[in-house]
Design a protein around this motif. Structure first.
Motif, PDB file in Angstrom:
ATOM      1  N   TYR A  33       3.941 -18.635   3.795  1.00 41.43           N
ATOM      2  CA  TYR A  33       5.204 -18.431   3.324  1.00 41.43           C
ATOM      3  C   TYR A  33       5.597 -17.139   3.643  1.00 41.43           C
ATOM      4  N   MET A  34       6.849 -16.847   3.853  1.00 42.79           N
ATOM      5  CA  MET A  34       7.099 -15.252   4.612  1.00 42.79           C
ATOM      6  C   MET A  34       8.266 -15.064   3.730  1.00 42.79           C
ATOM      7  N   TYR A  35       8.501 -13.917   3.673  1.00 41.73           N
ATOM      8  CA  TYR A  35       9.613 -13.291   2.356  1.00 41.73           C
ATOM      9  C   TYR A  35      10.344 -11.790   3.030  1.00 41.73           C
ATOM     10  N   TRP A  36      11.450 -11.864   2.426  1.00 39.84           N
ATOM     11  CA  TRP A  36      12.329 -10.609   2.704  1.00 39.84           C
ATOM     12  C   TRP A  36      12.401 -10.198   1.238  1.00 39.84           C
ATOM     13  N   ALA A  50      12.983 -16.307   0.939  1.00 40.21           N
ATOM     14  CA  ALA A  50      11.815 -16.877   1.374  1.00 40.21           C
ATOM     15  C   ALA A  50      11.918 -18.133   2.184  1.00 40.21           C
ATOM     16  N   ILE A  51      10.966 -18.518   3.015  1.00 39.19           N
ATOM     17  CA  ILE A  51      10.772 -19.730   3.961  1.00 39.19           C
ATOM     18  C   ILE A  51       9.404 -20.074   4.034  1.00 39.19           C
ATOM     19  N   ALA A  61      17.993 -15.090  -2.983  1.00 46.42           N
ATOM     20  CA  ALA A  61      18.748 -14.766  -4.257  1.00 46.42           C
ATOM     21  C   ALA A  61      20.287 -15.081  -4.399  1.00 46.42           C
ATOM     22  N   ASP A  62      20.774 -15.232  -5.389  1.00 47.54           N
ATOM     23  CA  ASP A  62      21.980 -15.400  -5.752  1.00 47.54           C
ATOM     24  C   ASP A  62      23.005 -14.123  -5.135  1.00 47.54           C
ATOM     25  N   ILE A 105       9.356 -14.998  -5.824  1.00 48.04           N
ATOM     26  CA  ILE A 105      10.122 -14.425  -6.497  1.00 48.04           C
ATOM     27  C   ILE A 105       9.320 -13.205  -7.362  1.00 48.04           C
ATOM     28  N   ASP A 106       8.110 -13.596  -7.513  1.00 47.53           N
ATOM     29  CA  ASP A 106       7.313 -12.458  -8.257  1.00 47.53           C
ATOM     30  C   ASP A 106       6.611 -11.869  -6.880  1.00 47.53           C
ATOM     31  N   LEU A 107       7.057 -10.489  -7.146  1.00 47.91           N
ATOM     32  CA  LEU A 107       6.513  -9.663  -5.714  1.00 47.91           C
ATOM     33  C   LEU A 107       5.078  -9.499  -5.695  1.00 47.91           C
TER      34      LEU A 107
END
Length: 123
Positions: A33-36, A50-51, A61-62, A105-107
């Motif tokens: 999984y990858m995130y910004w 996330a993807i 994120a909203d 969501i939890d960094l």
């Protein structure tokens, strides 16, 4: 060794667009999984998007939903973030990161981060 290198940041006017890239190396990119995430001046880091490994599912994120699009090219080991309709509150240092599983969501789930690329939205 694992490397995540972001690029594409810069100064843009409100309403403008930028496309961030994150070049990954040193691991099997398609397994993760990858995130910004981003960190604005004087604030803590914030999850952005996330993807999943197969690029079939995404989360946002909203605050960025409908304006940002996350994507990945597993053949090129690269993660992207297309940012449209940028606002001054999007100003931050943008990071890419990885984890084995989860929407991030939890960094604290991330085991590697890039060095970040600065995005500044200002007229």
């Amino acid at each position: 060794q694992v490397q995540l290198v972001e690029s594409g940041g810069g100064l843009v006017q409100p309403g403008g667009s930028l496309r961030l890239s994150c070049a990954a190396s040193g691991f099997t990119f398609s397994n993760y999984y990858m995130y910004w995430a981003r960190q604005a001046p004087g604030k803590g880091p914030e999850w952005v998007s996330a993807i999943n490994p197969g690029a079939g599912a995404t989360r946002y994120a909203d605050s960025v939903k409908g304006r940002f699009t996350i994507s990945r090219d597993n053949a090129k080991n690269t993660l992207y973030l297309q940012m449209n309709s940028l606002k001054p509150e999007d100003t931050a240092l943008y990071y890419c990161a990885r984890a084995r599983a989860g929407w991030g969501i939890d960094l604290s789930q991330y085991d590697y981060w890039g060095q970040g690329t600065q995005v500044t939205v200002s007229s």
